[in-house]
Design a protein around this motif. Structure first.
Motif, PDB file in Angstrom:
ATOM      1  N   PHE A  99       5.983   8.851 -13.366  1.00  0.00           N
ATOM      2  CA  PHE A  99       6.964   9.024 -12.305  1.00  0.00           C
ATOM      3  C   PHE A  99       8.371   8.666 -12.772  1.00  0.00           C
ATOM      4  N   LEU A 100       8.495   7.770 -13.740  1.00  0.00           N
ATOM      5  CA  LEU A 100       9.817   7.390 -14.227  1.00  0.00           C
ATOM      6  C   LEU A 100      10.472   8.503 -15.032  1.00  0.00           C
ATOM      7  N   LEU A 101       9.704   9.459 -15.518  1.00  0.00           N
ATOM      8  CA  LEU A 101      10.272  10.576 -16.260  1.00  0.00           C
ATOM      9  C   LEU A 101      10.710  11.721 -15.348  1.00  0.00           C
ATOM     10  N   GLY A 102      10.471  11.588 -14.039  1.00  0.00           N
ATOM     11  CA  GLY A 102      10.946  12.579 -13.085  1.00  0.00           C
ATOM     12  C   GLY A 102      10.031  13.766 -12.889  1.00  0.00           C
ATOM     13  N   ILE A 103       9.020  13.920 -13.737  1.00  0.00           N
ATOM     14  CA  ILE A 103       8.169  15.104 -13.686  1.00  0.00           C
ATOM     15  C   ILE A 103       7.348  15.141 -12.396  1.00  0.00           C
ATOM     16  N   SER A 104       6.828  14.000 -11.983  1.00  0.00           N
ATOM     17  CA  SER A 104       6.020  13.954 -10.772  1.00  0.00           C
ATOM     18  C   SER A 104       6.834  14.359  -9.542  1.00  0.00           C
ATOM     19  N   SER A 105       8.084  13.915  -9.500  1.00  0.00           N
ATOM     20  CA  SER A 105       8.945  14.282  -8.374  1.00  0.00           C
ATOM     21  C   SER A 105       9.181  15.786  -8.343  1.00  0.00           C
ATOM     22  N   GLY A 106       9.338  16.393  -9.509  1.00  0.00           N
ATOM     23  CA  GLY A 106       9.505  17.839  -9.560  1.00  0.00           C
ATOM     24  C   GLY A 106       8.290  18.576  -9.046  1.00  0.00           C
ATOM     25  N   ALA A 107       7.094  18.083  -9.408  1.00  0.00           N
ATOM     26  CA  ALA A 107       5.866  18.697  -8.908  1.00  0.00           C
ATOM     27  C   ALA A 107       5.779  18.567  -7.391  1.00  0.00           C
ATOM     28  N   CYS A 108       6.172  17.416  -6.865  1.00  0.00           N
ATOM     29  CA  CYS A 108       6.148  17.227  -5.402  1.00  0.00           C
ATOM     30  C   CYS A 108       7.096  18.184  -4.699  1.00  0.00           C
ATOM     31  N   VAL A 109       8.287  18.370  -5.258  1.00  0.00           N
ATOM     32  CA  VAL A 109       9.248  19.296  -4.645  1.00  0.00           C
ATOM     33  C   VAL A 109       8.683  20.706  -4.600  1.00  0.00           C
ATOM     34  N   GLY A 110       8.076  21.138  -5.702  1.00  0.00           N
ATOM     35  CA  GLY A 110       7.507  22.486  -5.722  1.00  0.00           C
ATOM     36  C   GLY A 110       6.400  22.666  -4.702  1.00  0.00           C
ATOM     37  N   ALA A 111       5.499  21.678  -4.612  1.00  0.00           N
ATOM     38  CA  ALA A 111       4.388  21.775  -3.674  1.00  0.00           C
ATOM     39  C   ALA A 111       4.870  21.719  -2.228  1.00  0.00           C
ATOM     40  N   VAL A 112       5.779  20.789  -1.929  1.00  0.00           N
ATOM     41  CA  VAL A 112       6.288  20.660  -0.558  1.00  0.00           C
ATOM     42  C   VAL A 112       7.060  21.906  -0.156  1.00  0.00           C
ATOM     43  N   ALA A 113       7.853  22.456  -1.074  1.00  0.00           N
ATOM     44  CA  ALA A 113       8.600  23.677  -0.770  1.00  0.00           C
ATOM     45  C   ALA A 113       7.663  24.823  -0.413  1.00  0.00           C
ATOM     46  N   SER A 114       6.556  24.945  -1.139  1.00  0.00           N
ATOM     47  CA  SER A 114       5.611  26.032  -0.833  1.00  0.00           C
ATOM     48  C   SER A 114       4.953  25.826   0.518  1.00  0.00           C
ATOM     49  N   ILE A 115       4.720  24.555   0.909  1.00  0.00           N
ATOM     50  CA  ILE A 115       4.131  24.276   2.218  1.00  0.00           C
ATOM     51  C   ILE A 115       5.117  24.588   3.329  1.00  0.00           C
ATOM     52  N   VAL A 116       6.364  24.145   3.163  1.00  0.00           N
ATOM     53  CA  VAL A 116       7.377  24.336   4.206  1.00  0.00           C
ATOM     54  C   VAL A 116       7.720  25.809   4.380  1.00  0.00           C
ATOM     55  N   VAL A 117       7.852  26.519   3.257  1.00  0.00           N
ATOM     56  CA  VAL A 117       8.179  27.948   3.324  1.00  0.00           C
ATOM     57  C   VAL A 117       7.007  28.754   3.852  1.00  0.00           C
ATOM     58  N   GLY A 118       5.805  28.261   3.602  1.00  0.00           N
ATOM     59  CA  GLY A 118       4.620  28.950   4.102  1.00  0.00           C
ATOM     60  C   GLY A 118       3.976  29.863   3.095  1.00  0.00           C
ATOM     61  N   ILE A 119       4.126  29.557   1.807  1.00  0.00           N
ATOM     62  CA  ILE A 119       3.477  30.352   0.760  1.00  0.00           C
ATOM     63  C   ILE A 119       2.004  29.972   0.725  1.00  0.00           C
ATOM     64  N   SER A 120       1.139  30.901   1.076  1.00  0.00           N
ATOM     65  CA  SER A 120      -0.287  30.558   1.161  1.00  0.00           C
ATOM     66  C   SER A 120      -1.188  31.720   0.781  1.00  0.00           C
ATOM     67  N   PHE A 121      -0.717  32.591  -0.115  1.00  0.00           N
ATOM     68  CA  PHE A 121      -1.539  33.755  -0.454  1.00  0.00           C
ATOM     69  C   PHE A 121      -2.808  33.377  -1.202  1.00  0.00           C
ATOM     70  N   TRP A 122      -2.819  32.200  -1.834  1.00  0.00           N
ATOM     71  CA  TRP A 122      -4.033  31.693  -2.481  1.00  0.00           C
ATOM     72  C   TRP A 122      -4.462  30.354  -1.901  1.00  0.00           C
ATOM     73  N   GLY A 123      -4.031  30.049  -0.706  1.00  0.00           N
ATOM     74  CA  GLY A 123      -4.394  28.793  -0.071  1.00  0.00           C
ATOM     75  C   GLY A 123      -3.799  27.607  -0.805  1.00  0.00           C
ATOM     76  N   VAL A 124      -4.614  26.561  -0.962  1.00  0.00           N
ATOM     77  CA  VAL A 124      -4.139  25.341  -1.615  1.00  0.00           C
ATOM     78  C   VAL A 124      -3.711  25.613  -3.053  1.00  0.00           C
ATOM     79  N   THR A 125      -4.327  26.601  -3.702  1.00  0.00           N
ATOM     80  CA  THR A 125      -3.971  26.921  -5.082  1.00  0.00           C
ATOM     81  C   THR A 125      -2.511  27.326  -5.199  1.00  0.00           C
ATOM     82  N   SER A 126      -1.974  27.991  -4.155  1.00  0.00           N
ATOM     83  CA  SER A 126      -0.567  28.381  -4.166  1.00  0.00           C
ATOM     84  C   SER A 126       0.329  27.162  -4.252  1.00  0.00           C
ATOM     85  N   HIS A 127      -0.004  26.120  -3.470  1.00  0.00           N
ATOM     86  CA  HIS A 127       0.787  24.893  -3.502  1.00  0.00           C
ATOM     87  C   HIS A 127       0.671  24.219  -4.871  1.00  0.00           C
TER      88      HIS A 127
END
Length: 345
Positions: A99-127
Motif C-alpha cells: 500500500f505504501l507504493l500506491g499500487i493498491s490505491s490505484g487498483a481500488c480506484v479502478g474497481a470503484v470506478a467500474s462499480i460507480v459507472v456501472g460496468i458489469s458486462f462480465w459481472g465481478v470480473t469486470s470490476h
C-alpha cells in the motif's frame, strides 16, 4: 539458520494452514465436521470415499460455497505477504508494504470506478479487470515520477508511492460519494474495506496464475533481493544491478498487488506483519522467507476471514477491518521484539 529448524518451521506453517482451511470450510451457519470436510474433498479430487457418509447439502456447502472462498483468501493472503517481502527489499525499509507504493490505491480506484459507472458486462470480473488496469496505470505514474537518471531511488520511490496512494484514495472516496445508487455505494464501500464474499471457482484462475508467476519470479531473484538489503554498492560488487532489479521487482509487485486487490479490495497489514513474523523465524534469506511468507500469509488471511464471518454472525465484518484491528498491535509487538533482540536485551 540450520536446515532442521527451517524444516520444522515449514512443517508448522503447513500444519497451521491445513487447520485454517479445515476450520474455514467447516464453520458457518451450517457446521460441517472436519472429517466430513476432508472426505468430501478427497472424493471430489480423487473419486475415493463413500458418498453415503455425507449429505448432498454438505457436499454443496464444502465444494461449491466455502472452498472457493477459502482458496481465494489463501491466495490473496499469500500474494500480499510475498509482495510485502519484495517491497521491503525494494525500498530497504522494514515498514514498507504494497500500500505504501500506491499500487493498491490505484487498483481500488479502478474497481470503484467500474462499480460507480456501472460496468458489469462480465459481472465481478469486470470490476477485477478495472482494478488491475488501475494498478498498472498507477505503476506507470509512480515509476515515471520516481525514476531519475534511469534508476529508482528507494527513498524517492517510497515518497512518491505514499503521496500517489493518498491522492488516489481521495479519488476513490470522491467516486463513492458521487454514486447515485445506494447499492453501488454499499458495494464500493465494502470493496474499499476488503471482502472475500461471493467468491466463485471462476474467480480463482487469475490470482492463482499471478501468484505463481510472481512467486517464481521473486524466487529466481532471491540472491538479488539479499544483495539489495545490504546496499546498492555491495549489490553492484556482487554483480547485481540494483536499478534494473528494482524495476523488475516493481513491475512484479504491481502485477500481483493489482490482481489480489482487484478481487478482494483493500486488506491492510498482511504484507507488513507476515514478512516480519517470518523473518523472526527464518532469518533474512529470501530464498527461505518467500515460500514461508506465502504459506503464513495464506493461513493468516483464511483465519481472519473466518473471524470476519463469525464475530457478528450472521452479519459479516469487512476483512480489511479485522486485519487492521489484529495487524496493528501484532506489528507493534513484533517491532518491540526486534528492537530488543537488536539491543541484546
Amino acid at each position: 539458520m540450520t536446515g532442521r529448524r527451517t524444516t520444522v518451521v515449514y512443517a508448522a506453517l503447513l500444519t497451521v494452514l491445513a487447520i485454517a482451511i479445515t476450520a474455514g470450510i467447516g464453520y458457518g451457519s451450517v457446521w460441517v465436521p472436519p472429517d466430513v470436510v476432508w472426505q468430501v474433498l478427497t472424493h471430489r479430487l480423487t473419486g475415493l470415499g463413500d458418498p453415503n457418509n455425507w449429505t448432498i447439502t454438505q457436499d454443496g456447502i464444502v465444494w461449491d460455497l466455502r472452498l472457493p472462498r477459502v482458496l481465494l483468501a489463501a491466495m490473496v493472503g499469500a500474494g500480499h505477504a510475498v509482495v510485502g517481502v519484495a517491497a521491503q527489499a525494494l525500498v530497504r525499509n522494514p515498514l514498507a508494504d504494497p500500500f505504501l507504493l500506491g499500487i493498491s490505491s490505484g487498483a481500488c480506484v479502478g474497481a470503484v470506478a467500474s462499480i460507480v459507472v456501472g460496468i458489469s458486462f462480465w459481472g465481478v470480473t469486470s470490476h477485477a479487470l478495472a482494478g488491475v488496469a488501475g494498478a498498472l496505470i498507477t505503476f506507470l505514474i509512480v515509476y515515471l515520477l520516481a525514476a531519475r537518471g534511469g534508476s529508482l531511488s528507494p527513498t524517492r520511490l517510497l515518497l512518491v508511492g505514499v503521496v500517489t496512494g493518498h491522492a488516489l484514495l481521495g479519488v476513490a472516496n470522491f467516486l463513492v460519494l458521487q454514486a447515485d445508487d445506494p447499492g453501488k455505494t454499499n458495494s464500493s464501500l465494502f470493496w474499499l474495506l476488503g471482502s472475500l464474499a461471493g467468491a466463485r471457482w471462476t474467480d480463482l484462475g487469475v490470482p492463482a496464475a499471478a501468484l505463481s508467476i510472481g512467486l517464481a519470479a521473486l524466487l529466481v531473484r532471491g540472491r538479488g533481493l539479499n544483495a539489495l538489503l545490504v546496499g546498492d554498492e555491495t549489490a553492484n560488487a556482487l554483480g547485481v544491478p540494483p536499478g534494473r532489479l528494482r524495476r523488475e521487482l516493481f513491475a512484479t509487485t504491481s502485477l500481483v498487488t493489482g490482481v489480489v486487490v482487484a478481487l478482494s479490495g483493500s486488506i491492510y497489514f498482511v504484507g507488513l506483519v507476515v514478512p516480519h513474523a517470518v523473518r523472526l523465524l527464518l532469518g533474512s534469506d529470501h530464498r527461505r522467507v518467500l515460500p514461508a511468507a506465502a504459506i503464513a500469509g495464506a493461513a493468516f488471511l483464511v483465519l481472519v476471514d473466518l473471524a470476519a464471518r463469525s464475530v457478528l454472525a450472521p452479519q459479516e465484518v469487512p476483512v480489511g477491518v479485522v486485519t487492521a484491528v489484529i495487524g496493528a498491535p501484532v506489528f507493534l509487538l513484533l517491532m518491540s521484539r526486534r528492537r530488543l533482540s537488536e539491543t541484546g536485551l
